[in-house]
Write a protein that holds these residues in place. Structure first.
Motif, mmCIF file in Angstrom:
data_model
loop_
_atom_site.group_PDB
_atom_site.id
_atom_site.type_symbol
_atom_site.label_atom_id
_atom_site.label_comp_id
_atom_site.label_asym_id
_atom_site.label_seq_id
_atom_site.Cartn_x
_atom_site.Cartn_y
_atom_site.Cartn_z
ATOM 1 N N PHE A 69 0.921 -1.072 -0.105
ATOM 2 C CA PHE A 69 -0.091 0.024 0.015
ATOM 3 C C PHE A 69 0.839 1.271 -0.018
ATOM 4 C CE2 PHE A 69 -2.404 3.366 2.682
ATOM 5 C CZ PHE A 69 -3.573 3.488 1.565
ATOM 6 N N HIS A 70 0.674 1.861 -0.959
ATOM 7 C CA HIS A 70 1.754 3.164 -1.193
ATOM 8 C C HIS A 70 0.774 4.362 -1.639
ATOM 9 C CE1 HIS A 70 5.115 5.845 -2.001
ATOM 10 N NE2 HIS A 70 4.628 6.053 -3.098
ATOM 11 N N PHE A 71 1.006 5.444 -1.047
ATOM 12 C CA PHE A 71 0.488 6.755 -1.712
ATOM 13 C C PHE A 71 1.186 7.995 -1.570
ATOM 14 C CE2 PHE A 71 -0.751 6.561 2.466
ATOM 15 C CZ PHE A 71 -0.620 8.031 3.082
ATOM 16 N N ASP A 72 0.852 9.074 -2.588
ATOM 17 C CA ASP A 72 1.674 10.187 -2.468
ATOM 18 C C ASP A 72 0.957 11.364 -3.315
ATOM 19 O OD1 ASP A 72 2.425 10.237 -5.025
ATOM 20 O OD2 ASP A 72 4.352 9.301 -4.713
ATOM 21 N N LEU A 73 1.172 12.452 -2.793
ATOM 22 C CA LEU A 73 0.764 13.832 -3.616
ATOM 23 C C LEU A 73 2.115 14.242 -4.131
ATOM 24 C CD1 LEU A 73 -1.662 15.395 -4.867
ATOM 25 C CD2 LEU A 73 -1.310 17.028 -2.610
ATOM 26 N N SER A 74 2.286 14.173 -5.617
ATOM 27 C CA SER A 74 3.366 14.826 -6.345
ATOM 28 C C SER A 74 2.985 16.034 -6.863
ATOM 29 C CB SER A 74 4.131 14.041 -7.390
ATOM 30 O OG SER A 74 4.349 12.591 -6.679
ATOM 31 N N VAL A 75 3.623 17.141 -6.366
ATOM 32 C CA VAL A 75 3.331 18.529 -7.158
ATOM 33 C C VAL A 75 4.616 19.084 -7.728
ATOM 34 C CG1 VAL A 75 2.723 20.977 -6.763
ATOM 35 C CG2 VAL A 75 1.420 18.964 -5.347
ATOM 36 N N ASN A 76 4.670 19.239 -8.989
ATOM 37 C CA ASN A 76 5.778 19.795 -9.845
ATOM 38 C C ASN A 76 5.508 21.291 -10.136
ATOM 39 O OD1 ASN A 76 8.178 20.023 -11.365
ATOM 40 N ND2 ASN A 76 7.360 18.799 -12.932
ATOM 41 N N ASN A 77 5.988 22.215 -9.339
ATOM 42 C CA ASN A 77 5.658 23.596 -9.718
ATOM 43 C C ASN A 77 7.141 24.381 -9.286
ATOM 44 O OD1 ASN A 77 3.924 26.185 -8.085
ATOM 45 N ND2 ASN A 77 4.028 25.785 -10.272
ATOM 46 N N PRO A 78 8.018 24.088 -9.981
ATOM 47 C CA PRO A 78 9.236 24.942 -9.583
ATOM 48 C C PRO A 78 9.584 26.254 -10.324
ATOM 49 C CG PRO A 78 9.717 23.502 -11.572
ATOM 50 C CD PRO A 78 8.559 23.279 -11.141
ATOM 51 N N ASN A 79 9.853 27.360 -9.364
ATOM 52 C CA ASN A 79 9.917 28.633 -9.670
ATOM 53 C C ASN A 79 11.217 29.339 -8.747
ATOM 54 O OD1 ASN A 79 9.324 31.830 -9.154
ATOM 55 N ND2 ASN A 79 8.233 31.251 -11.042
ATOM 56 N N PRO A 80 12.265 29.625 -9.897
ATOM 57 C CA PRO A 80 13.332 30.149 -9.455
ATOM 58 C C PRO A 80 13.265 31.297 -8.331
ATOM 59 C CG PRO A 80 13.970 29.495 -11.584
ATOM 60 C CD PRO A 80 12.370 29.558 -11.133
ATOM 61 N N TYR A 81 12.371 32.203 -8.967
ATOM 62 C CA TYR A 81 11.965 33.470 -8.146
ATOM 63 C C TYR A 81 11.425 33.109 -6.762
ATOM 64 C CZ TYR A 81 9.571 38.039 -6.934
ATOM 65 O OH TYR A 81 9.136 39.034 -6.414
ATOM 66 N N ARG A 82 10.285 32.389 -6.625
ATOM 67 C CA ARG A 82 9.702 32.164 -5.396
ATOM 68 C C ARG A 82 10.858 31.094 -4.554
ATOM 69 N NH1 ARG A 82 3.886 32.862 -6.494
ATOM 70 N NH2 ARG A 82 3.991 34.843 -7.036
ATOM 71 N N GLU A 83 11.408 30.716 -5.245
ATOM 72 C CA GLU A 83 12.267 29.640 -4.462
ATOM 73 C C GLU A 83 13.371 30.593 -3.729
ATOM 74 O OE1 GLU A 83 14.119 27.026 -6.952
ATOM 75 O OE2 GLU A 83 12.418 25.852 -7.324
ATOM 76 N N ALA A 84 13.632 31.736 -4.366
ATOM 77 C CA ALA A 84 14.723 32.748 -3.923
ATOM 78 C C ALA A 84 14.314 33.640 -2.776
ATOM 79 C CB ALA A 84 15.176 33.730 -5.008
ATOM 80 N N GLN A 85 12.705 33.631 -2.746
ATOM 81 C CA GLN A 85 12.002 34.506 -1.695
ATOM 82 C C GLN A 85 11.657 33.385 -0.544
ATOM 83 O OE1 GLN A 85 8.642 35.595 -4.146
ATOM 84 N NE2 GLN A 85 9.189 37.696 -3.827
ATOM 85 N N GLY A 86 12.065 32.268 -0.498
ATOM 86 C CA GLY A 86 11.751 31.345 0.438
ATOM 87 C C GLY A 86 10.423 30.519 0.491
ATOM 88 N N VAL A 87 9.841 30.960 -0.647
ATOM 89 C CA VAL A 87 8.404 30.255 -0.745
ATOM 90 C C VAL A 87 8.468 28.882 -1.193
ATOM 91 C CG1 VAL A 87 6.042 30.577 -1.890
ATOM 92 C CG2 VAL A 87 7.612 32.578 -1.417
ATOM 93 N N SER A 88 7.919 28.154 -0.136
ATOM 94 C CA SER A 88 7.962 26.599 -0.463
ATOM 95 C C SER A 88 6.675 25.955 -0.266
ATOM 96 C CB SER A 88 9.018 25.759 0.510
ATOM 97 O OG SER A 88 8.731 25.997 1.613
ATOM 98 N N GLY A 89 6.316 24.875 -0.837
ATOM 99 C CA GLY A 89 4.904 24.154 -0.510
ATOM 100 C C GLY A 89 5.013 23.618 0.995
ATOM 101 N N GLN A 90 3.860 23.940 1.520
ATOM 102 C CA GLN A 90 3.528 23.250 2.917
ATOM 103 C C GLN A 90 2.620 22.251 2.996
ATOM 104 O OE1 GLN A 90 2.671 26.704 5.258
ATOM 105 N NE2 GLN A 90 4.803 27.700 4.933
ATOM 106 N N THR A 91 2.910 21.373 3.830
ATOM 107 C CA THR A 91 1.749 20.285 4.213
ATOM 108 C C THR A 91 1.129 20.621 5.336
ATOM 109 O OG1 THR A 91 2.866 18.679 2.848
ATOM 110 C CG2 THR A 91 1.236 17.914 4.171
ATOM 111 N N ARG A 92 -0.107 21.045 5.556
ATOM 112 C CA ARG A 92 -0.764 21.550 6.596
ATOM 113 C C ARG A 92 -1.461 20.342 7.020
ATOM 114 N NH1 ARG A 92 -1.684 25.977 3.066
ATOM 115 N NH2 ARG A 92 -3.320 25.129 2.321
ATOM 116 N N PRO A 93 -1.891 20.330 8.440
ATOM 117 C CA PRO A 93 -2.705 19.098 8.928
ATOM 118 C C PRO A 93 -3.768 18.830 8.339
ATOM 119 C CG PRO A 93 -1.837 20.575 10.715
ATOM 120 C CD PRO A 93 -1.385 21.346 9.501
#
Length: 248
Positions: A69-93
């Motif tokens: 049994f395996h599952f995941d949620l893969s999100v591919n959304n790279p953006n150098p500008y947002r990465e430089a700003q420290g914006v990253s995906g979060q997994t909230r409760p």
């Protein structure tokens, strides 16, 4: 060269400690799994990536009844500008809860089944949430974890609980804090992790107990033979057909 020999000595000591700590839980797991199969249930295995699911599934000498049994949620959304700003995906409760709920909804896991969840640290949100929701759905949850390690870590789940605190039954793989069990002067980090071998030994002991109980009760479980034998492919196909018919 003394460390290879020392490693074997350390592994033997770990397996002895595993037996001392967890034999009773292993026997209880075997009993519950055998009852599950006899009643038409299924045994599912979820692992965070360290050996367990690959070790048990489709192995010569293993049970056809073990299901990954395996599952995941893969999100591919790279953006150098947002990465430089420290914006990253979060997994909230609430996201964790929704993903686990959707995974169970889409799965073939039913009430009365057994779910083995392997997590060495037992602290991350998904294994903990999976155990909680599976139990709410009437699934018997067996946790395979390292108590010496997990008990010293802070949970990342919103409940503040670790896997061993939310499962029906806990098997301790006897791995030490940090997992590495060997040390050498000049190297700060312990090496040669213990959890993988401990988990494999524990679960094969569970398999032995399942087979013993089922045979003694008059059931013949489907055990997979090696496909590398001359008649291996045909035997494997027959075994899978047998499992489809019997369910064990």
């Amino acid at each position: 060269m003394e460390l290879p020999k020392a490693y074997f000595e350390r592994i033997r000591a770990q397996i002895q400690e595993l037996e001392r700590r967890s034999l009773q839980a292993i026997e209880q797991a075997a009993e519950r799994c055998a009852e599950c199969l006899q009643k038409g249930g299924v045994i599912h295995v979820y692992d965070t990536g360290h050996l367990v699911s690959r070790e048990l599934i489709n192995r010569a000498g293993g049970l056809a009844a073990f299901t990954p049994f395996h599952f995941d949620l893969s999100v591919n959304n790279p953006n150098p500008y947002r990465e430089a700003q420290g914006v990253s995906g979060q997994t909230r409760p609430e996201t964790v809860r929704a993903i686990v709920s959707a995974a169970l909804d889409r799965s073939r896991i039913l009430p009365g089944d057994v779910l083995v969840i392997g997590s060495v640290s037992g602290k991350t949100p998904f294994p903990v949430e999976l155990a909680i929701q599976a139990r709410e759905r009437g699934v018997f949850v067996i946790a395979l974890t390292a108590l010496d390690y997990s008990s010293k870590l802070q949970s990342e789940h919103e409940s503040g609980k670790r896997l061993y605190e939310v499962a029906d039954l806990v098997i301790d793989n006897a791995a030490p804090y940090g997992d590495g069990m060997m040390q050498i002067e000049g190297l700060e980090v312990p090496f040669c992790p213990a959890s993988g071998i401990g988990a494999a030994v524990a679960l094969w002991a569970v398999v032995a107990g399942i087979i013993e109980r089922m045979v003694n009760a008059g059931y013949t479980p489907t055990v997979l033979a090696s496909i590398n034998r001359p008649d291996g492919q045909e035997r494997y196909k027959r075994s899978i057909e047998e499992y489809k018919q019997k369910g064990y």
